[in-house]
Design a protein around this motif. Sequence first.
Motif, short mmCIF file in Angstrom:
data_model
loop_
_atom_site.label_atom_id
_atom_site.label_comp_id
_atom_site.label_asym_id
_atom_site.label_seq_id
_atom_site.Cartn_x
_atom_site.Cartn_y
_atom_site.Cartn_z
N MET A 1 -17.60 -11.39 22.41
CA MET A 1 -18.55 -11.68 23.48
C MET A 1 -17.85 -12.40 24.64
SD MET A 1 -21.97 -14.09 23.24
CE MET A 1 -22.61 -13.25 21.83
N GLU A 2 -18.21 -12.00 25.88
CA GLU A 2 -17.64 -12.66 27.07
C GLU A 2 -18.04 -14.14 27.10
OE1 GLU A 2 -16.36 -11.12 30.18
OE2 GLU A 2 -15.84 -9.49 28.79
N ILE A 3 -17.14 -14.98 27.62
CA ILE A 3 -17.43 -16.43 27.68
C ILE A 3 -18.70 -16.72 28.49
CG2 ILE A 3 -16.60 -18.58 28.77
CD1 ILE A 3 -15.28 -18.37 26.16
N ASN A 4 -18.87 -16.03 29.63
CA ASN A 4 -20.06 -16.30 30.47
C ASN A 4 -21.36 -16.04 29.73
OD1 ASN A 4 -18.37 -16.90 32.47
ND2 ASN A 4 -18.75 -15.05 33.71
N GLN A 5 -21.33 -14.97 28.95
CA GLN A 5 -22.50 -14.60 28.14
C GLN A 5 -22.78 -15.68 27.08
OE1 GLN A 5 -21.59 -10.73 26.60
NE2 GLN A 5 -23.61 -10.49 25.70
N GLN A 6 -21.68 -16.17 26.48
CA GLN A 6 -21.81 -17.20 25.45
C GLN A 6 -22.37 -18.50 26.06
OE1 GLN A 6 -18.04 -18.12 23.64
NE2 GLN A 6 -18.92 -18.30 21.61
N VAL A 7 -21.88 -18.83 27.26
CA VAL A 7 -22.38 -20.05 27.94
C VAL A 7 -23.89 -19.94 28.15
CG1 VAL A 7 -22.31 -21.43 30.07
CG2 VAL A 7 -20.18 -20.58 29.08
N LYS A 8 -24.33 -18.76 28.62
CA LYS A 8 -25.78 -18.56 28.87
C LYS A 8 -26.58 -18.75 27.58
CE LYS A 8 -25.62 -15.48 32.81
NZ LYS A 8 -25.29 -14.11 33.07
N LEU A 9 -26.05 -18.19 26.48
CA LEU A 9 -26.75 -18.33 25.19
C LEU A 9 -26.91 -19.80 24.81
CD1 LEU A 9 -25.36 -15.69 22.64
CD2 LEU A 9 -27.69 -15.99 23.42
N SER A 111 -18.57 -26.31 15.53
CA SER A 111 -18.15 -25.56 16.71
C SER A 111 -17.02 -24.56 16.47
CB SER A 111 -17.80 -26.53 17.86
OG SER A 111 -16.74 -27.35 17.49
N MET A 112 -16.32 -24.64 15.34
CA MET A 112 -15.26 -23.64 15.07
C MET A 112 -15.85 -22.23 14.95
SD MET A 112 -12.22 -24.78 15.03
CE MET A 112 -11.93 -26.42 15.66
N CYS A 113 -17.16 -22.18 14.73
CA CYS A 113 -17.85 -20.89 14.60
C CYS A 113 -17.93 -20.14 15.92
CB CYS A 113 -19.26 -21.12 14.07
SG CYS A 113 -20.18 -22.31 15.06
N SER A 114 -17.74 -20.83 17.04
CA SER A 114 -18.03 -20.16 18.31
C SER A 114 -16.81 -19.88 19.20
CB SER A 114 -19.09 -20.96 19.10
OG SER A 114 -18.74 -22.30 19.15
N TYR A 115 -15.65 -20.47 18.90
CA TYR A 115 -14.49 -20.22 19.77
C TYR A 115 -13.92 -18.82 19.56
CZ TYR A 115 -14.54 -25.31 19.86
OH TYR A 115 -14.92 -26.62 19.98
N PRO A 116 -13.50 -18.17 20.65
CA PRO A 116 -12.81 -16.88 20.48
C PRO A 116 -11.51 -17.06 19.69
CG PRO A 116 -13.46 -17.20 22.78
CD PRO A 116 -13.76 -18.48 22.06
N ASN A 117 -10.83 -18.23 19.88
CA ASN A 117 -9.54 -18.46 19.21
C ASN A 117 -9.56 -19.82 18.50
OD1 ASN A 117 -8.11 -16.09 20.44
ND2 ASN A 117 -8.66 -17.22 22.30
N PRO A 118 -10.24 -19.90 17.36
CA PRO A 118 -10.35 -21.21 16.70
C PRO A 118 -8.99 -21.79 16.27
CG PRO A 118 -11.22 -19.45 15.29
CD PRO A 118 -10.97 -18.85 16.63
N GLU A 119 -8.03 -20.89 15.94
CA GLU A 119 -6.70 -21.39 15.53
C GLU A 119 -6.05 -22.15 16.67
OE1 GLU A 119 -7.62 -18.18 15.35
OE2 GLU A 119 -7.72 -17.73 13.20
N LYS A 120 -6.26 -21.64 17.90
CA LYS A 120 -5.69 -22.32 19.08
C LYS A 120 -6.34 -23.70 19.24
CE LYS A 120 -5.39 -21.95 24.10
NZ LYS A 120 -5.71 -21.19 25.30
N VAL A 121 -7.65 -23.78 18.98
CA VAL A 121 -8.36 -25.06 19.16
C VAL A 121 -7.83 -26.08 18.14
CG1 VAL A 121 -10.60 -26.22 19.14
CG2 VAL A 121 -10.38 -23.96 20.18
N LYS A 161 -24.67 -12.34 18.25
CA LYS A 161 -25.36 -11.88 19.48
C LYS A 161 -26.53 -12.79 19.84
CE LYS A 161 -24.11 -7.03 19.29
NZ LYS A 161 -23.81 -6.73 17.88
N ARG A 162 -27.22 -13.31 18.81
CA ARG A 162 -28.41 -14.13 19.08
C ARG A 162 -28.08 -15.56 19.49
NH1 ARG A 162 -33.74 -13.00 17.78
NH2 ARG A 162 -34.11 -15.23 17.70
N ILE A 163 -27.11 -16.20 18.76
CA ILE A 163 -26.90 -17.63 19.05
C ILE A 163 -25.45 -17.99 19.41
CG2 ILE A 163 -28.92 -18.44 17.73
CD1 ILE A 163 -26.96 -19.29 15.50
#
Length: 203
Positions: A1-9, A111-121, A161-163
């Motif tokens: 999912m695109e970051i902008n879309q995730q921010v809106k969610l 929050s590890m559930c939502s990062y595109p790259n959790p390993e980087k975080v 997609k929902r959250i």
Amino acid sequence: MEINQQVKLFDKQAKKYSKRKKKNASELRMRQKLLHSAQGEILELSVGAGANFQFYPKDAKVTAVDFSASMIEQAKDTAREQNLDVHFIVGNVEEVELQEKKFDTVISTLSMCSYPNPEKVLQLMASWCKEDGQILLLEHGISTNSVYSWVQNKADSFIEKRIGCHINRDILKMMKESPLQIERIESLMLNSIHLIWAKPNKG
Ligand SMILES: C[S@@+](CC[C@H](N)C(=O)[O-])C[C@H]1O[C@@H](n2cnc3c(N)ncnc32)[C@H](O)[C@@H]1O
């Protein structure tokens, strides 16, 4: 999912997060248990509505990051209620600049559930923590129970997609492969939720 879309969610969910921050008793017990050693200069990633603030010492100096401006607005209210000194940054955790600053306590909850790259975080968390500091995580992911993990795998793309969260990430594998030195882990709810106490670098 695109970051902008995730921010809106997440923007849409900000009021819901604020309402539930004092309601779920078992979640509150987990946060309290994990966070009672939080102290000094605290960095909290993906702060949400500030559900952890009630567990920080009153003299803590907190830096809190989240890419959802609506979540940050809720967290500002929480900081005022708690009389807590918080510097807020609206930004993507994977890209935020913290000017080489190092913290005594680095925190991530749910929050590890939502990062595109959790390993980087996880690598960034290690880099933002003082050598003798602590890293505290409360994260959910794939269960070791075969029935529950089957359901998690089936539902993952719908939930994302929902959250905006994945529910089937292998948190313990990620931790083992990260630079973090794990001091203690407590796993609950069919091993799908983990309280993790860590140091920034392996021995
Ligand atoms: C499931 S909520 C958890 C909120 C809070 N940590 C808690 O324990 O209640 C996930 C939070 O992470 C934020 N978030 C997700 N991905 C992010 C990113 N890449 N950068 C900054 N914030 C992010 C969302 O806006 C949301 O506030």
